[in-house]
Scaffold this motif. Structure first.
Motif, PDB file in Angstrom:
ATOM      1  N   VAL A   2       0.975  -1.131  -0.174  1.00 32.15           N
ATOM      2  CA  VAL A   2      -0.081  -0.058  -0.055  1.00 32.15           C
ATOM      3  C   VAL A   2       0.940   1.353  -0.018  1.00 32.15           C
ATOM      4  CG1 VAL A   2      -1.726   1.373   1.336  1.00 32.15           C
ATOM      5  CG2 VAL A   2      -1.795  -1.366   1.105  1.00 32.15           C
ATOM      6  N   GLN A   3       0.490   2.144  -0.813  1.00 32.93           N
ATOM      7  CA  GLN A   3       1.069   3.493  -0.772  1.00 32.93           C
ATOM      8  C   GLN A   3       0.182   4.403  -1.049  1.00 32.93           C
ATOM      9  OE1 GLN A   3       4.119   3.142  -3.868  1.00 32.93           O
ATOM     10  NE2 GLN A   3       5.807   3.349  -2.369  1.00 32.93           N
ATOM     11  N   LEU A   4       0.489   5.627  -0.296  1.00 32.67           N
ATOM     12  CA  LEU A   4      -0.542   6.678  -0.358  1.00 32.67           C
ATOM     13  C   LEU A   4       0.297   8.054  -0.679  1.00 32.67           C
ATOM     14  CD1 LEU A   4      -2.777   5.974   2.722  1.00 32.67           C
ATOM     15  CD2 LEU A   4      -3.162   5.467   0.337  1.00 32.67           C
ATOM     16  N   VAL A   5       0.158   8.857  -1.519  1.00 38.84           N
ATOM     17  CA  VAL A   5       0.995   9.951  -2.049  1.00 38.84           C
ATOM     18  C   VAL A   5       0.191  11.141  -1.992  1.00 38.84           C
ATOM     19  CG1 VAL A   5       2.819  11.013  -3.353  1.00 38.84           C
ATOM     20  CG2 VAL A   5       2.770   8.556  -3.088  1.00 38.84           C
ATOM     21  N   GLU A   6       0.209  12.083  -1.084  1.00 36.14           N
ATOM     22  CA  GLU A   6      -0.463  13.308  -1.095  1.00 36.14           C
ATOM     23  C   GLU A   6       0.130  14.311  -1.906  1.00 36.14           C
ATOM     24  OE1 GLU A   6      -0.784  11.824   3.239  1.00 36.14           O
ATOM     25  OE2 GLU A   6       0.835  12.149   1.781  1.00 36.14           O
ATOM     26  N   SER A   7      -0.495  15.327  -2.489  1.00 37.78           N
ATOM     27  CA  SER A   7       0.132  16.561  -3.108  1.00 37.78           C
ATOM     28  C   SER A   7      -1.057  17.667  -2.934  1.00 37.78           C
ATOM     29  CB  SER A   7       0.373  16.258  -4.757  1.00 37.78           C
ATOM     30  OG  SER A   7      -0.931  15.761  -5.081  1.00 37.78           O
ATOM     31  N   GLY A   8      -0.562  18.827  -3.419  1.00 33.74           N
ATOM     32  CA  GLY A   8      -1.549  19.903  -3.520  1.00 33.74           C
ATOM     33  C   GLY A   8      -1.287  20.980  -2.454  1.00 33.74           C
ATOM     34  N   GLY A   9      -0.533  20.718  -1.487  1.00 34.27           N
ATOM     35  CA  GLY A   9      -0.528  21.762  -0.462  1.00 34.27           C
ATOM     36  C   GLY A   9       0.313  22.750  -0.744  1.00 34.27           C
ATOM     37  N   TRP A 105      -0.478   5.728   6.212  1.00 32.23           N
ATOM     38  CA  TRP A 105      -0.528   6.737   6.006  1.00 32.23           C
ATOM     39  C   TRP A 105       0.721   7.507   4.863  1.00 32.23           C
ATOM     40  CZ3 TRP A 105      -3.152   9.512   9.439  1.00 32.23           C
ATOM     41  CH2 TRP A 105      -3.802   8.867  10.613  1.00 32.23           C
ATOM     42  N   GLY A 106       0.000   8.557   4.196  1.00 33.97           N
ATOM     43  CA  GLY A 106       0.945   9.172   3.470  1.00 33.97           C
ATOM     44  C   GLY A 106       1.903   9.988   4.008  1.00 33.97           C
ATOM     45  N   GLN A 107       3.039  10.496   3.227  1.00 37.47           N
ATOM     46  CA  GLN A 107       4.122  11.390   3.921  1.00 37.47           C
ATOM     47  C   GLN A 107       3.455  12.546   4.325  1.00 37.47           C
ATOM     48  OE1 GLN A 107       3.260  11.241   0.661  1.00 37.47           O
ATOM     49  NE2 GLN A 107       3.510  13.248   0.031  1.00 37.47           N
ATOM     50  N   GLY A 108       2.376  12.985   3.799  1.00 34.76           N
ATOM     51  CA  GLY A 108       1.721  14.357   4.328  1.00 34.76           C
ATOM     52  C   GLY A 108       2.096  15.509   3.195  1.00 34.76           C
ATOM     53  N   THR A 109       1.158  16.529   3.229  1.00 35.37           N
ATOM     54  CA  THR A 109       1.404  17.707   2.370  1.00 35.37           C
ATOM     55  C   THR A 109       0.900  19.023   3.367  1.00 35.37           C
ATOM     56  OG1 THR A 109       1.098  18.799   0.392  1.00 35.37           O
ATOM     57  CG2 THR A 109      -0.834  17.644   1.534  1.00 35.37           C
ATOM     58  N   GLN A 110       1.893  19.962   3.475  1.00 32.92           N
ATOM     59  CA  GLN A 110       1.805  21.202   4.192  1.00 32.92           C
ATOM     60  C   GLN A 110       1.064  22.167   3.617  1.00 32.92           C
ATOM     61  OE1 GLN A 110       3.434  21.797   7.396  1.00 32.92           O
ATOM     62  NE2 GLN A 110       1.948  23.564   7.099  1.00 32.92           N
ATOM     63  N   VAL A 111      -0.010  22.463   4.581  1.00 35.25           N
ATOM     64  CA  VAL A 111      -0.931  23.639   4.121  1.00 35.25           C
ATOM     65  C   VAL A 111      -0.605  24.921   5.107  1.00 35.25           C
ATOM     66  CG1 VAL A 111      -3.155  24.325   4.204  1.00 35.25           C
ATOM     67  CG2 VAL A 111      -2.727  21.889   3.141  1.00 35.25           C
ATOM     68  N   THR A 112      -0.384  25.846   4.723  1.00 36.97           N
ATOM     69  CA  THR A 112      -0.074  26.937   5.313  1.00 36.97           C
ATOM     70  C   THR A 112      -1.094  28.384   5.046  1.00 36.97           C
ATOM     71  OG1 THR A 112       2.117  26.449   5.762  1.00 36.97           O
ATOM     72  CG2 THR A 112       1.656  28.726   6.316  1.00 36.97           C
ATOM     73  N   VAL A 113      -1.767  28.871   5.846  1.00 38.21           N
ATOM     74  CA  VAL A 113      -2.759  29.752   5.577  1.00 38.21           C
ATOM     75  C   VAL A 113      -2.259  31.045   6.378  1.00 38.21           C
ATOM     76  CG1 VAL A 113      -5.098  30.348   5.670  1.00 38.21           C
ATOM     77  CG2 VAL A 113      -4.614  27.988   5.417  1.00 38.21           C
ATOM     78  N   SER A 114      -1.779  32.064   5.433  1.00 35.61           N
ATOM     79  CA  SER A 114      -1.106  33.305   6.089  1.00 35.61           C
ATOM     80  C   SER A 114      -1.403  34.441   4.974  1.00 35.61           C
ATOM     81  CB  SER A 114       0.234  32.863   6.511  1.00 35.61           C
ATOM     82  OG  SER A 114       0.746  34.162   7.070  1.00 35.61           O
ATOM     83  N   SER A 115      -1.274  35.627   5.571  1.00 35.65           N
ATOM     84  CA  SER A 115      -1.193  36.706   4.976  1.00 35.65           C
ATOM     85  C   SER A 115       0.214  37.266   4.839  1.00 35.65           C
ATOM     86  CB  SER A 115      -2.352  37.688   5.416  1.00 35.65           C
ATOM     87  OG  SER A 115      -1.999  38.188   6.729  1.00 35.65           O
TER      88      SER A 115
END
Length: 115
Positions: A2-9, A105-115
């Motif tokens: 099983v492999q999970l790969v996140e993207s889009g962060g 679990w996938g490796q994760g993708t960072q989402v940062t919400v900031s002005s």
């Protein structure tokens, strides 16, 4: 296996949108539900959204009305559309399945919400 790969962060301003993707392989994707979790610095990992194999969805109260989970069985991919993002949505986002009793679990993708 099983492999999970996140993207889009990425980095986005408050009120903006992002779409995360999780590409899965190594099992029959359409037979299993999928989850999105997130973990902010210094906090426990929390469940954000789930989608069953049949397409039923559920959301954490903190993201209801703003996030949408969906799946494309032809592409073995699950998505998380995130709208009206807030600073408190900043976290590493992970996709997850339980396959044959084990969490993956996938490796994760960072989402940062900031002005």
């Amino acid at each position: 296996q099983v492999q999970l790969v996140e993207s889009g962060g990425g980095l986005v301003q408050p009120g903006g949108s992002l779409r995360l993707s999780c590409a899965a392989s190594g099992y029959i994707f359409s037979n299993y539900g999928m989850n999105w979790y997130r973990q902010a610095p210094g906090k426990q990992r929390e469940l954000v959204a789930t989608i069953t194999s049949g397409g039923s969805t559920n959301y954490a109260d903190s993201v209801k009305g703003r996030f949408t989970i969906s799946r494309d069985n032809a592409k073995n991919t699950v998505y998380l559309q995130m709208n009206s993002l807030k600073s408190e949505d900043t976290a590493v986002y992970y996709c997850n399945i339980f396959y044959r009793g084990n969490p993956y679990w996938g490796q994760g993708t960072q989402v940062t919400v900031s002005s």
